[in-house]
Design a protein around this motif. Structure first.
Motif, short mmCIF file in Angstrom:
data_model
loop_
_atom_site.label_atom_id
_atom_site.label_comp_id
_atom_site.label_asym_id
_atom_site.label_seq_id
_atom_site.Cartn_x
_atom_site.Cartn_y
_atom_site.Cartn_z
N GLU A 193 0.80 -1.22 0.00
CA GLU A 193 0.00 0.00 0.00
C GLU A 193 0.84 1.28 0.00
OE1 GLU A 193 -3.31 0.10 -0.28
OE2 GLU A 193 -3.25 -2.07 -0.50
N ASN A 194 2.14 1.17 -0.15
CA ASN A 194 3.01 2.34 -0.08
C ASN A 194 2.75 3.27 -1.26
OD1 ASN A 194 5.19 4.16 -0.15
ND2 ASN A 194 6.39 2.75 1.09
N GLN A 195 2.30 4.47 -0.98
CA GLN A 195 1.96 5.44 -2.02
C GLN A 195 3.16 6.29 -2.45
OE1 GLN A 195 -1.10 5.33 -3.46
NE2 GLN A 195 -1.38 3.57 -2.11
N GLN A 196 4.30 6.11 -1.80
CA GLN A 196 5.50 6.88 -2.14
C GLN A 196 6.21 6.30 -3.35
OE1 GLN A 196 8.09 7.51 1.21
NE2 GLN A 196 6.36 7.39 2.61
N LEU A 197 5.78 5.13 -3.80
CA LEU A 197 6.46 4.44 -4.89
C LEU A 197 5.53 4.15 -6.04
CD1 LEU A 197 8.51 1.86 -2.83
CD2 LEU A 197 9.29 4.04 -3.76
N VAL A 198 6.12 3.97 -7.20
CA VAL A 198 5.38 3.57 -8.40
C VAL A 198 5.86 2.17 -8.76
CG1 VAL A 198 5.01 4.08 -10.84
CG2 VAL A 198 5.20 5.93 -9.19
N ARG A 199 4.92 1.30 -9.05
CA ARG A 199 5.25 -0.08 -9.41
C ARG A 199 5.03 -0.25 -10.90
NH1 ARG A 199 3.03 1.62 -5.12
NH2 ARG A 199 3.52 0.71 -3.13
N VAL A 200 6.08 -0.64 -11.61
CA VAL A 200 6.01 -0.84 -13.05
C VAL A 200 6.44 -2.28 -13.33
CG1 VAL A 200 6.85 -0.07 -15.29
CG2 VAL A 200 6.56 1.59 -13.45
N PRO A 201 5.57 -3.08 -13.91
CA PRO A 201 5.93 -4.48 -14.20
C PRO A 201 7.07 -4.57 -15.22
CG PRO A 201 3.56 -4.15 -14.41
CD PRO A 201 4.18 -2.79 -14.26
N ILE A 202 7.89 -5.59 -15.06
CA ILE A 202 8.96 -5.87 -16.02
C ILE A 202 8.41 -6.87 -17.02
CG2 ILE A 202 11.29 -6.76 -16.34
CD1 ILE A 202 11.87 -5.91 -13.45
N GLN A 203 8.55 -6.55 -18.30
CA GLN A 203 8.03 -7.40 -19.36
C GLN A 203 8.75 -8.75 -19.39
OE1 GLN A 203 8.94 -4.96 -22.75
NE2 GLN A 203 7.52 -3.36 -22.12
N ASP A 204 8.00 -9.78 -19.73
CA ASP A 204 8.53 -11.13 -19.95
C ASP A 204 9.33 -11.66 -18.77
OD1 ASP A 204 7.41 -11.12 -22.54
OD2 ASP A 204 9.16 -10.04 -23.29
N MET A 205 8.87 -11.38 -17.56
CA MET A 205 9.55 -11.89 -16.37
C MET A 205 8.70 -12.95 -15.70
SD MET A 205 12.51 -10.57 -16.07
CE MET A 205 12.86 -11.30 -14.50
N ASP A 206 9.31 -14.06 -15.43
CA ASP A 206 8.65 -15.10 -14.66
C ASP A 206 9.06 -14.96 -13.21
OD1 ASP A 206 7.43 -16.27 -16.87
OD2 ASP A 206 9.18 -17.51 -17.29
N SER A 207 8.15 -15.24 -12.34
CA SER A 207 8.45 -15.23 -10.92
C SER A 207 7.94 -16.55 -10.36
CB SER A 207 7.76 -14.06 -10.23
OG SER A 207 8.07 -14.06 -8.86
N THR A 208 8.75 -17.18 -9.56
CA THR A 208 8.35 -18.46 -9.02
C THR A 208 8.57 -18.51 -7.52
OG1 THR A 208 10.54 -19.42 -9.38
CG2 THR A 208 8.92 -19.70 -11.14
N MET A 209 7.86 -19.42 -6.91
CA MET A 209 8.04 -19.66 -5.49
C MET A 209 7.84 -21.16 -5.29
SD MET A 209 5.96 -18.21 -2.20
CE MET A 209 6.83 -16.67 -2.12
N GLY A 210 8.67 -21.74 -4.50
CA GLY A 210 8.54 -23.16 -4.24
C GLY A 210 8.04 -23.42 -2.83
N PHE A 211 7.18 -24.41 -2.70
CA PHE A 211 6.70 -24.84 -1.40
C PHE A 211 7.15 -26.28 -1.22
CE2 PHE A 211 3.97 -21.40 -0.31
CZ PHE A 211 3.56 -20.89 -1.52
N ILE A 212 7.90 -26.49 -0.20
CA ILE A 212 8.40 -27.84 0.07
C ILE A 212 8.01 -28.21 1.49
CG2 ILE A 212 10.45 -29.28 0.26
CD1 ILE A 212 11.81 -27.33 -1.74
#
Length: 126
Positions: free
Chosen positions: A82-101
């Motif tokens: 919710e931080n309004q001091q920043l702007v979030r701009v997506p990076i094109q063609d980026m995958d993000s992963t997270m593993g649950f073990i």
């Protein structure tokens, strides 16, 4: 990034467009995988990131923008904060992963429950 950053008004950016800007990064001493992922991402685009400052945690970066031109690579969790001091701009063609073990033999009923809840919230399929 800060609202005054030249890329802040963009709908998305390519990794290559980040080349001339310096990065705020989580210290490799504290989180070595973060630096490895950012360096690898930039390397694939043909450059090494210019690091202006290392911070001790992802939450510390907000206080460490010196010029307002720095970039901080963040995951969806940080992007959706919710931080309004920043702007979030997506990076094109980026995958993000997270593993649950976890061990299926774990007797704690909360382990599979929490994993299912996260998968449902993120609309992940097995």
């Amino acid at each position: 990034m800060r609202p005054e950053h030249p890329l802040s008004s963009r709908d998305s950016v390519s990794v290559q467009e980040l080349r001339p800007y310096s990065f705020l990064m989580v210290s490799p001493k504290d989180t070595p995988m973060y630096e490895q992922l950012v360096v690898q991402m930039c390397s694939k685009a043909g450059f090494s990131p210019l690091v202006s400052k290392y911070v001790s945690s992802p939450n510390a970066f907000i206080c460490n923008f010196d010029t307002g031109m720095e970039i901080f690579i963040a995951d969806t969790y940080m992007r959706d904060s919710e931080n309004q001091q920043l702007v979030r701009v997506p990076i094109q063609d980026m995958d993000s992963t997270m593993g649950f073990i976890y061990r299926k033999s774990n007797e704690n009923p909360l382990v599979p429950y929490v994993c299912r809840q996260i998968m449902e919230a993120w609309e992940i399929t097995k």
